[in-house]
Enzyme design. Structure first.
Site, PDB file in Angstrom:
ATOM      1  N   ASP A 100      18.274 -18.150  13.544  1.00 39.93           N
ATOM      2  CA  ASP A 100      18.926 -18.554  14.782  1.00 39.93           C
ATOM      3  C   ASP A 100      18.991 -17.285  15.650  1.00 39.93           C
ATOM      4  O   ASP A 100      18.717 -16.178  15.163  1.00 39.93           O
ATOM      5  CB  ASP A 100      20.340 -19.063  14.448  1.00 39.93           C
ATOM      6  CG  ASP A 100      21.164 -19.361  15.669  1.00 39.93           C
ATOM      7  OD1 ASP A 100      20.738 -20.213  16.464  1.00 39.93           O
ATOM      8  OD2 ASP A 100      22.231 -18.723  15.851  1.00 39.93           O
TER       9      ASP A 100
ATOM     10  N   ASP B 274      21.344 -16.738  19.102  1.00 43.44           N
ATOM     11  CA  ASP B 274      22.648 -16.426  19.704  1.00 43.44           C
ATOM     12  C   ASP B 274      23.740 -16.391  18.639  1.00 43.44           C
ATOM     13  O   ASP B 274      23.902 -17.344  17.867  1.00 43.44           O
ATOM     14  CB  ASP B 274      23.003 -17.481  20.757  1.00 43.44           C
ATOM     15  CG  ASP B 274      22.093 -17.401  21.955  1.00 43.44           C
ATOM     16  OD1 ASP B 274      22.471 -16.717  22.916  1.00 43.44           O
ATOM     17  OD2 ASP B 274      21.003 -17.988  21.918  1.00 43.44           O
TER      18      ASP B 274
ATOM     19  N   ASP C 216      24.778 -19.053  12.732  1.00 46.32           N
ATOM     20  CA  ASP C 216      26.201 -18.727  12.934  1.00 46.32           C
ATOM     21  C   ASP C 216      27.025 -19.969  13.274  1.00 46.32           C
ATOM     22  O   ASP C 216      28.238 -19.968  13.075  1.00 46.32           O
ATOM     23  CB  ASP C 216      26.388 -17.699  14.063  1.00 46.32           C
ATOM     24  CG  ASP C 216      26.041 -18.280  15.420  1.00 46.32           C
ATOM     25  OD1 ASP C 216      24.920 -18.806  15.562  1.00 46.32           O
ATOM     26  OD2 ASP C 216      26.884 -18.239  16.341  1.00 46.32           O
TER      27      ASP C 216
HETATM   28  O1  LIG Z   1      22.572 -20.107  18.641  1.00 45.20           O
HETATM   29  P1  LIG Z   1      21.308 -20.477  19.325  1.00 45.20           P
HETATM   30  O2  LIG Z   1      20.304 -19.332  19.326  1.00 45.20           O
HETATM   31  O3  LIG Z   1      20.694 -21.760  18.837  1.00 45.20           O
HETATM   32  O4  LIG Z   1      21.656 -20.699  20.896  1.00 45.20           O
HETATM   33  C1  LIG Z   1      22.769 -21.449  21.217  1.00 45.20           C
HETATM   34  C2  LIG Z   1      23.253 -21.402  22.646  1.00 45.20           C
HETATM   35  O5  LIG Z   1      22.320 -20.950  23.526  1.00 45.20           O
HETATM   36  C3  LIG Z   1      24.564 -20.693  22.766  1.00 45.20           C
HETATM   37  O6  LIG Z   1      25.559 -21.221  21.907  1.00 45.20           O
HETATM   38 MG   LIG Z   2      23.719 -19.351  17.145  1.00 51.49          MG
END
Ligand SMILES: O=P(O)(O)OC[C@H](O)CO
Ligand SMILES: [Mg+2]
Length: 229
Positions: free
Chosen positions: A12, A14, A174
């Site tokens: 992942d 963010d 996360d």
């Molecule tokens: O956690 P990611 O990389 O899937 O991105 C999630 C959003 O852009 C922010 O929560």
């Molecule tokens: Mg994330």
């Protein structure tokens, strides 16, 4: 299933590799204060890991802002402020060490993020070399169903030819919806949740195969991955 023999690792982005979640918190708190609403961790836990429009729709619905603010308007206001912050994004502890270690040992690594490609470009401004180490990046605009649907992770795995057995894929996440997406894809999931999230609801990690406080705590060996030097 044991012993674990991971062949591919999917990250992942963010809140896992990149320290962007605080930006979302700061900006969303600021916007919602104008409507006399508080942006709480309870609300954030539902929004994080989602594609942008889905996250905005959750905010409007949960805070009963229908008639005052549309999801699209919320996003427009959010974009203006996020665009100024994303180019300063820093890596989270342990991210660079783990990515470089796996790459050095020729373990296939890729990214599956709900972020769309324009945000991906902006958030990785200071980290282009590190992100060039990934075999490919799947962004939110490349998939129809966002997390907790398994699509992002299945699409990321499917770009390898032949596609790996999901049972040999390890996902780092996360967010609760991200962890659920990884498990829905039939993959292993190491969750590195924000401590605020765990304090709020200890069950938010339910279903994860392993929960860590930071990527620095990850030991590759029980997963059949090469040990750190
Ligand atoms: O956690 P990611 O990389 O899937 O991105 C999630 C959003 O852009 C922010 O929560
Ligand atoms: Mg994330």
């Amino acid at each position: 299933m044991s012993p674990k023999q991971i062949s591919h690792v999917i990250f992942d982005m963010d809140g896992l590799l990149l320290d962007t979640e605080n930006f979302y918190t700061i900006v969303q708190k600021r916007i919602l204060a104008k409507y006399n609403r508080d942006f709480t961790w309870e609300l954030k836990s539902k929004m994080m890991g989602q594609k942008a429009l889905a996250a905005a729709q959750i905010a409007v619905k949960e805070l009963q802002l229908e008639g005052q603010l549309t999801a699209e308007d919320f996003l427009r206001q959010r974009e203006e402020q996020l665009d100024a912050l994303f180019p300063t994004t820093q890596l989270l502890p342990g991210a660079e060490r783990l990515v470089r270690h796996l790459k050095q040992h020729n373990i296939p690594i890729c990214v599956a993020t709900s972020s769309h490609s324009r945000h991906f470009d902006s958030k990785t401004t200071l980290h282009k070399q590190l992100f060039s180490l990934f075999d490919h990046i799947v962004t939110g605009d490349q998939i129809v169903r966002g997390k907790p649907a398994p699509d992002a992770f299945l699409t990321a795995a499917g770009q390898y030819k032949p596609a790996p057995d999901p049972q040999k894929c390890l996902v780092f996440e996360d967010a609760p919806v991200g962890m659920q997406a990884a498990k829905a894809a039939g993959m292993w999931c190491v969750m590195v949740p924000a401590q605020e999230l765990v304090k709020l609801d200890g069950s938010c990690t339910k279903g994860a195969d392993l929960v860590l406080g930071s990527l620095l705590e990850f030991d590759p060996t029980p997963w059949g991955l090469p040990p750190f030097p």
